[in-house]
Motif scaffolding. Structure first.
Motif, mmCIF file in Angstrom:
data_model
loop_
_atom_site.group_PDB
_atom_site.id
_atom_site.type_symbol
_atom_site.label_atom_id
_atom_site.label_comp_id
_atom_site.label_asym_id
_atom_site.label_seq_id
_atom_site.Cartn_x
_atom_site.Cartn_y
_atom_site.Cartn_z
ATOM 1 N N PHE A 59 18.288 -54.524 64.893
ATOM 2 C CA PHE A 59 17.203 -53.546 64.750
ATOM 3 C C PHE A 59 17.732 -52.139 64.432
ATOM 4 N N ARG A 62 19.011 -52.031 60.727
ATOM 5 C CA ARG A 62 17.918 -52.090 59.748
ATOM 6 C C ARG A 62 17.022 -50.854 59.826
ATOM 7 N N SER A 64 15.094 -49.805 61.987
ATOM 8 C CA SER A 64 13.749 -50.178 62.417
ATOM 9 C C SER A 64 13.103 -49.101 63.296
ATOM 10 N N PHE A 66 11.244 -49.776 65.529
ATOM 11 C CA PHE A 66 11.090 -50.414 66.837
ATOM 12 C C PHE A 66 12.418 -50.584 67.585
ATOM 13 N N THR B 27 17.529 -51.428 53.774
ATOM 14 C CA THR B 27 16.291 -50.817 54.283
ATOM 15 C C THR B 27 16.191 -49.321 53.957
ATOM 16 N N LEU B 31 15.181 -50.442 49.345
ATOM 17 C CA LEU B 31 13.718 -50.469 49.470
ATOM 18 C C LEU B 31 13.101 -49.118 49.120
ATOM 19 N N LEU B 47 19.939 -60.334 52.191
ATOM 20 C CA LEU B 47 19.508 -60.978 53.442
ATOM 21 C C LEU B 47 20.421 -62.155 53.804
ATOM 22 N N ASN D 41 8.053 -49.665 53.743
ATOM 23 C CA ASN D 41 7.545 -49.876 55.101
ATOM 24 C C ASN D 41 7.078 -51.325 55.323
ATOM 25 N N VAL D 43 8.139 -54.166 53.770
ATOM 26 C CA VAL D 43 9.273 -55.106 53.877
ATOM 27 C C VAL D 43 10.005 -54.905 55.195
ATOM 28 N N LYS D 44 10.166 -53.650 55.605
ATOM 29 C CA LYS D 44 10.812 -53.394 56.900
ATOM 30 C C LYS D 44 10.042 -54.060 58.052
ATOM 31 N N LEU D 45 8.722 -54.000 57.984
ATOM 32 C CA LEU D 45 7.912 -54.634 59.038
ATOM 33 C C LEU D 45 8.018 -56.158 58.998
ATOM 34 N N LEU D 47 10.646 -57.812 58.017
ATOM 35 C CA LEU D 47 11.967 -58.121 58.592
ATOM 36 C C LEU D 47 11.970 -57.916 60.106
ATOM 37 N N ASP D 48 11.331 -56.842 60.567
ATOM 38 C CA ASP D 48 11.202 -56.614 62.011
ATOM 39 C C ASP D 48 10.517 -57.805 62.686
ATOM 40 N N ILE D 77 5.143 -55.520 67.334
ATOM 41 C CA ILE D 77 5.602 -55.640 65.943
ATOM 42 C C ILE D 77 4.680 -56.555 65.152
ATOM 43 N N ALA D 80 1.690 -54.513 64.056
ATOM 44 C CA ALA D 80 2.003 -53.629 62.935
ATOM 45 C C ALA D 80 2.206 -54.409 61.644
#
Lengths: 110, 110, 110, 110
Positions: A59, A62, A64, A66, B27, B31, B47, D41, D43-45, D47-48, D77, D80
């Motif tokens: 996390f 990346r 993140s 979160f 990221t 992106l 990935l 945002n 793609v990041k979500l 992946l999260d 997560i 979101a």
């Protein structure tokens, strides 16, 4: 080292060191020695801590939004695992890396 | 550096660096830039490479008898990912860590 | 069931079942029973198998071009883990899911 | 389905479905369609969410005393990610599995 001076890179490095040190000690030392080293709660905490560090690395790296939740959980688990390693004894490297990782994850989580 | 002089710890360090560098670049850079940086095959390779490094770290640090398979797969994926990063351009850090990780994983797999 | 009729979704499901069954048995049964159940080689194989299944799920579900390497490694590890569970005894659920996962991963790897 | 009737096995199944559905959609659909589907945002979500589900599966199946933290983070997560998939559009399967996973992780976390 004051928490305020801990960078994300420091925290990543500490998590990486903690994950691999615990993995190496669990499989190469604890499982060989047996006894208290393979007690259910201790091994579960070692596995929790390895997984918590891995999730934290993932996390954080990346970027993140979160990552704090994972740093917070990792700090708690490092505390419990470090305590368990201290109690079992003969696991100074594990205690040391758990304490260091706990400190940096606490800083990152705030 | 001759392959024969690469230690397991070197390989672990290179996998860790490769995993986190790619995650940060994917990221935070790819992106954001879009275009060739988010082309399907490129992102899939990024990935794959992050996951391959993570698996390699896991199996090596757990002293697994099966780590060579994961090092071999990681070497192949690092090669493909490094090539893709080179082609996309502006990803010198990724190319560099993929090449370094490929070299050490190849050494560990043999 | 002939290997040729095994779909990717079947293989995903078998890997998921194998990962969670082994994790539950390792932490809830083996670590509690002790003895042969916590013998170094057996626990290492259980951890290898859980990780191999997780990696296989990851690469298959991401439509990775490299999923066959991870299926192949998973099949080999499932074979070794299933054999170890059979030898330790009292682990019929683990033996069963390892055999099923081995079969589907072998099919996916070819 | 009332939260109180959700079992750990239900939650595991929902996390597994969410992880693999998102992974398949991200690599097979979003990266192919481009546009809003590869917005940083979003793609990041994705992946999260894939990583949150994987961590949740890991901690729950290992009977970890710390699984609630990972279920809690996964629920947030999933919320979101489900919202982002809804906004991007054409991702009904993702929205559905995110909502289902959010519900069961919320129940497990309490």
């Amino acid at each position: 080292m004051a928490s305020s001076t801990i960078s994300k890179q420091d925290c990543l490095t500490n998590c990486q060191e903690c994950q691999t040190t615990l993995a190496t000690m669990l499989t190469g030392n604890c499982l060989q020695q047996g006894g208290a080293h393979v007690e259910q709660n201790h091994v579960k905490l070692m596995l929790d801590c390895m997984a918590a560090c891995a999730a934290c690395i993932d996390f954080m790296s990346r970027n993140s939004d979160f990552h704090k939740s994972y740093c917070q959980a990792c700090a708690e688990i490092c505390k419990a695992c470090g305590d368990s390693c201290e109690e079992v004894g003969g696991m100074d490297d594990c205690v040391k890396c758990c304490r260091k990782c706990e400190e940096s994850c606490t800083a990152m989580a705030s």
